[in-house]
Design a protein around this motif. Structure first.
Motif, PDB file in Angstrom:
ATOM      1  N   VAL A 220       0.835  -1.210   0.000  1.00  0.00           N
ATOM      2  CA  VAL A 220       0.000   0.000   0.000  1.00  0.00           C
ATOM      3  C   VAL A 220       0.866   1.255   0.000  1.00  0.00           C
ATOM      4  O   VAL A 220       0.641   2.190  -0.786  1.00  0.00           O
ATOM      5  N   CYS A 221       1.868   1.305   0.878  1.00  0.00           N
ATOM      6  CA  CYS A 221       2.740   2.480   0.950  1.00  0.00           C
ATOM      7  C   CYS A 221       3.509   2.690  -0.348  1.00  0.00           C
ATOM      8  O   CYS A 221       3.671   3.821  -0.812  1.00  0.00           O
ATOM      9  N   SER A 222       3.982   1.604  -0.938  1.00  0.00           N
ATOM     10  CA  SER A 222       4.718   1.709  -2.199  1.00  0.00           C
ATOM     11  C   SER A 222       3.815   2.212  -3.318  1.00  0.00           C
ATOM     12  O   SER A 222       4.229   3.034  -4.143  1.00  0.00           O
ATOM     13  N   SER A 223       2.574   1.739  -3.335  1.00  0.00           N
ATOM     14  CA  SER A 223       1.625   2.176  -4.361  1.00  0.00           C
ATOM     15  C   SER A 223       1.284   3.656  -4.201  1.00  0.00           C
ATOM     16  O   SER A 223       1.203   4.395  -5.183  1.00  0.00           O
ATOM     17  N   VAL A 224       1.093   4.089  -2.964  1.00  0.00           N
ATOM     18  CA  VAL A 224       0.788   5.505  -2.718  1.00  0.00           C
ATOM     19  C   VAL A 224       1.969   6.390  -3.094  1.00  0.00           C
ATOM     20  O   VAL A 224       1.801   7.494  -3.621  1.00  0.00           O
ATOM     21  N   CYS A 225       3.181   5.896  -2.848  1.00  0.00           N
ATOM     22  CA  CYS A 225       4.377   6.675  -3.160  1.00  0.00           C
ATOM     23  C   CYS A 225       4.528   6.892  -4.662  1.00  0.00           C
ATOM     24  O   CYS A 225       5.151   7.865  -5.091  1.00  0.00           O
ATOM     25  N   CYS A 226       3.965   5.989  -5.474  1.00  0.00           N
ATOM     26  CA  CYS A 226       3.961   6.211  -6.925  1.00  0.00           C
ATOM     27  C   CYS A 226       3.291   7.534  -7.258  1.00  0.00           C
ATOM     28  O   CYS A 226       3.760   8.294  -8.109  1.00  0.00           O
ATOM     29  N   PHE A 227       2.177   7.813  -6.570  1.00  0.00           N
ATOM     30  CA  PHE A 227       1.450   9.051  -6.812  1.00  0.00           C
ATOM     31  C   PHE A 227       2.219  10.263  -6.294  1.00  0.00           C
ATOM     32  O   PHE A 227       2.112  11.358  -6.856  1.00  0.00           O
ATOM     33  N   ALA A 228       2.994  10.078  -5.227  1.00  0.00           N
ATOM     34  CA  ALA A 228       3.798  11.188  -4.701  1.00  0.00           C
ATOM     35  C   ALA A 228       4.861  11.615  -5.712  1.00  0.00           C
ATOM     36  O   ALA A 228       5.062  12.813  -5.954  1.00  0.00           O
ATOM     37  N   TYR A 229       5.536  10.646  -6.317  1.00  0.00           N
ATOM     38  CA  TYR A 229       6.524  10.980  -7.341  1.00  0.00           C
ATOM     39  C   TYR A 229       5.840  11.468  -8.619  1.00  0.00           C
ATOM     40  O   TYR A 229       6.343  12.362  -9.306  1.00  0.00           O
ATOM     41  N   GLY A 230       4.689  10.875  -8.945  1.00  0.00           N
ATOM     42  CA  GLY A 230       3.936  11.352 -10.094  1.00  0.00           C
ATOM     43  C   GLY A 230       3.475  12.787  -9.914  1.00  0.00           C
ATOM     44  O   GLY A 230       3.428  13.563 -10.877  1.00  0.00           O
ATOM     45  N   ALA A 231       3.155  13.161  -8.664  1.00  0.00           N
ATOM     46  CA  ALA A 231       2.752  14.542  -8.386  1.00  0.00           C
ATOM     47  C   ALA A 231       3.900  15.511  -8.650  1.00  0.00           C
ATOM     48  O   ALA A 231       3.690  16.623  -9.170  1.00  0.00           O
ATOM     49  N   GLU A 232       5.126  15.101  -8.304  1.00  0.00           N
ATOM     50  CA  GLU A 232       6.275  15.962  -8.595  1.00  0.00           C
ATOM     51  C   GLU A 232       6.457  16.152 -10.089  1.00  0.00           C
ATOM     52  O   GLU A 232       6.744  17.264 -10.558  1.00  0.00           O
ATOM     53  N   VAL A 233       6.286  15.068 -10.855  1.00  0.00           N
ATOM     54  CA  VAL A 233       6.369  15.190 -12.314  1.00  0.00           C
ATOM     55  C   VAL A 233       5.288  16.132 -12.829  1.00  0.00           C
ATOM     56  O   VAL A 233       5.534  16.984 -13.690  1.00  0.00           O
ATOM     57  N   PHE A 234       4.079  16.002 -12.288  1.00  0.00           N
ATOM     58  CA  PHE A 234       2.959  16.846 -12.718  1.00  0.00           C
ATOM     59  C   PHE A 234       3.224  18.312 -12.391  1.00  0.00           C
ATOM     60  O   PHE A 234       2.922  19.206 -13.199  1.00  0.00           O
ATOM     61  N   ILE A 235       3.793  18.582 -11.224  1.00  0.00           N
ATOM     62  CA  ILE A 235       4.053  19.962 -10.808  1.00  0.00           C
ATOM     63  C   ILE A 235       5.148  20.604 -11.645  1.00  0.00           C
ATOM     64  O   ILE A 235       5.070  21.788 -12.009  1.00  0.00           O
ATOM     65  N   THR A 236       6.183  19.844 -11.973  1.00  0.00           N
ATOM     66  CA  THR A 236       7.351  20.407 -12.665  1.00  0.00           C
ATOM     67  C   THR A 236       7.303  20.248 -14.171  1.00  0.00           C
ATOM     68  O   THR A 236       8.235  20.659 -14.863  1.00  0.00           O
ATOM     69  N   ARG A 237       6.239  19.654 -14.702  1.00  0.00           N
ATOM     70  CA  ARG A 237       6.131  19.442 -16.145  1.00  0.00           C
ATOM     71  C   ARG A 237       6.044  20.779 -16.879  1.00  0.00           C
ATOM     72  O   ARG A 237       5.758  21.825 -16.290  1.00  0.00           O
ATOM     73  N   ALA A 238       6.262  20.731 -18.181  1.00  0.00           N
ATOM     74  CA  ALA A 238       6.180  21.938 -18.998  1.00  0.00           C
ATOM     75  C   ALA A 238       4.735  22.432 -19.067  1.00  0.00           C
ATOM     76  O   ALA A 238       3.803  21.650 -19.248  1.00  0.00           O
ATOM     77  N   LYS A 239       4.566  23.743 -18.905  1.00  0.00           N
ATOM     78  CA  LYS A 239       3.246  24.362 -18.983  1.00  0.00           C
ATOM     79  C   LYS A 239       3.267  25.447 -20.057  1.00  0.00           C
ATOM     80  O   LYS A 239       4.312  26.063 -20.295  1.00  0.00           O
ATOM     81  N   PRO A 240       2.148  25.692 -20.712  1.00  0.00           N
ATOM     82  CA  PRO A 240       2.094  26.729 -21.753  1.00  0.00           C
ATOM     83  C   PRO A 240       2.516  28.085 -21.218  1.00  0.00           C
ATOM     84  O   PRO A 240       2.067  28.515 -20.152  1.00  0.00           O
ATOM     85  N   GLY A 241       3.386  28.738 -21.951  1.00  0.00           N
ATOM     86  CA  GLY A 241       3.830  30.072 -21.569  1.00  0.00           C
ATOM     87  C   GLY A 241       4.986  30.111 -20.598  1.00  0.00           C
ATOM     88  O   GLY A 241       5.441  31.187 -20.215  1.00  0.00           O
ATOM     89  N   HIS A 242       5.490  28.953 -20.144  1.00  0.00           N
ATOM     90  CA  HIS A 242       6.605  28.897 -19.209  1.00  0.00           C
ATOM     91  C   HIS A 242       7.840  28.316 -19.906  1.00  0.00           C
ATOM     92  O   HIS A 242       7.739  27.388 -20.688  1.00  0.00           O
ATOM     93  N   VAL A 243       9.001  28.888 -19.572  1.00  0.00           N
ATOM     94  CA  VAL A 243      10.264  28.394 -20.110  1.00  0.00           C
ATOM     95  C   VAL A 243      10.791  27.317 -19.164  1.00  0.00           C
ATOM     96  O   VAL A 243      11.025  27.572 -17.984  1.00  0.00           O
ATOM     97  N   VAL A 244      10.948  26.108 -19.670  1.00  0.00           N
ATOM     98  CA  VAL A 244      11.407  24.991 -18.844  1.00  0.00           C
ATOM     99  C   VAL A 244      12.515  24.241 -19.568  1.00  0.00           C
ATOM    100  O   VAL A 244      12.778  24.478 -20.750  1.00  0.00           O
ATOM    101  N   GLY A 245      13.148  23.321 -18.845  1.00  0.00           N
ATOM    102  CA  GLY A 245      14.167  22.479 -19.451  1.00  0.00           C
ATOM    103  C   GLY A 245      13.545  21.425 -20.336  1.00  0.00           C
ATOM    104  O   GLY A 245      12.350  21.116 -20.235  1.00  0.00           O
ATOM    105  N   TYR A 246      14.367  20.837 -21.179  1.00  0.00           N
ATOM    106  CA  TYR A 246      13.879  19.838 -22.132  1.00  0.00           C
ATOM    107  C   TYR A 246      13.270  18.634 -21.431  1.00  0.00           C
ATOM    108  O   TYR A 246      12.265  18.084 -21.875  1.00  0.00           O
ATOM    109  N   MET A 247      13.846  18.211 -20.299  1.00  0.00           N
ATOM    110  CA  MET A 247      13.360  17.024 -19.618  1.00  0.00           C
ATOM    111  C   MET A 247      11.965  17.216 -19.042  1.00  0.00           C
ATOM    112  O   MET A 247      11.286  16.241 -18.726  1.00  0.00           O
ATOM    113  N   ALA A 248      11.515  18.440 -18.878  1.00  0.00           N
ATOM    114  CA  ALA A 248      10.173  18.699 -18.356  1.00  0.00           C
ATOM    115  C   ALA A 248       9.114  18.644 -19.441  1.00  0.00           C
ATOM    116  O   ALA A 248       7.926  18.683 -19.147  1.00  0.00           O
ATOM    117  N   THR A 249       9.525  18.571 -20.693  1.00  0.00           N
ATOM    118  CA  THR A 249       8.570  18.458 -21.794  1.00  0.00           C
ATOM    119  C   THR A 249       8.126  17.012 -21.947  1.00  0.00           C
ATOM    120  O   THR A 249       8.719  16.091 -21.379  1.00  0.00           O
TER     121      THR A 249
END
Length: 303
Positions: free
Chosen positions: A127-156
């Protein structure tokens, strides 16, 4: 105080959505390791892999969090934003794998010979390992490329897909090493060459981006990515045809799983895993090609 008049500690690294996601990752990671060490336990290759995933991700997350809070990350010889989003994507994939592998090999509906308490610990770990997947996925979602923002290539999307492609490549190599019998036919050996070549170039692209060394290339980075991705699509397309023929056709192998095949040590299973992830990577490279074209077009339109 730093020369710009700010504080030594970066409060935003804690008092933000990204900081909350990382602290949640650390909390869950520490909980998982404590549960495994206290009562859940692990053994054999699969258990060792799961434990490595949890320890590795916890250690790197702790390092990232500490460097971000203390602002020492600005002294690191890497592109920090590219590095953190790439690691978050990798950690998400590793945790998903561990969250599937651990219950498959260590969790059953009946109590093991160690007792029902061990099973309960293993349920908690899953259960804890499965929930932690969403915690790391949330970081990807927060730091992903957004329209109008300048980001690094890895965030695209293209950059994140590179991490997934490399990870799927690792799974393919693991299946190849698990008695896949790829050396029986020259065409399957060609497939291994394709897997190795695409994996190596993908890792180089990620490494150059994370270290901020894309300028080392003698031609534009975006053009290199598009050309390489196009070639990877063609190569994987050929492998997606060749591998199943020489692995499951009656003339060269068996189309059905042998009855005497041992679970975890069956060449037919390894061949099937390779075929599935070959098709998956083909789809990823094709989507990557579409997004790489889009990124290149946008950069030119703003030039």
């Amino acid at each position: 105080m730093d020369p710009q008049g700010g504080h030594y500690l970066n409060k935003a690294a804690v008092l933000s959505g990204l900081g909350a996601a990382r602290m949640f990752q650390l909390l869950l990671g520490c909980t998982i390791m404590a549960l495994v060490a206290h009562g859940a336990g692990f053994s054999a290759t699969y258990g060792t892999f799961c434990m490595f995933v949890w320890c590795f991700c916890f250690a790197v997350t702790l390092l990232v969090f500490a460097l971000d809070v203390t602002r020492i990350n600005s002294c690191m010889p890497v592109s920090w934003d590219n590095f953190t989003v790439a690691f978050a994507m990798l950690a998400t994939l590793m945790y998903i794998t561990a969250s599937v592998v651990y219950p498959v090999y260590f969790l059953s509906s009946q109590c093991p010979y160690e007792g029902c308490e061990v099973r309960n610990y293993r349920i908690a770990v899953t259960v804890c390992s499965s929930v932690c997947c969403f915690a790391y996925g949330a970081e990807v979602f927060i730091t992903r490329a957004k329209p109008g923002h300048v980001v690094g290539y890895m965030a695209t999307v293209s950059g994140l897909l590179k991490v997934v492609q490399a990870y799927f490549g690792c799974i393919i190599f693991g299946a190849l090493a698990n008695d896949s019998q790829y050396n029986r036919h020259i065409p399957t050996q060609y497939c291994v060459v394709v897997y190795s070549l695409c994996f190596a170039v993908t890792v180089v692209v990620v490494a150059l981006t994370v270290t901020g060394r894309t300028s080392w290339l003698r031609f534009p980075f975006d053009r290199f990515v598009v050309v390489y991705t196009f070639l990877a699509v063609l190569l994987y397309l050929s492998v997606a045809v060749v591998w199943p023929i020489f692995s499951f056709d009656r003339k060269y192998s068996s189309p059905n799983r042998p009855d005497d095949c041992q679970r975890g040590k069956c060449p037919w299973d390894s061949k099937l895993v390779i075929a599935v992830f070959t098709c998956a990577n083909l789809v990823l490279y094709f989507i990557d090609l579409l997004y790489s074209q889009r990124i290149r077009f946008v950069s030119q339109s703003h030039a």
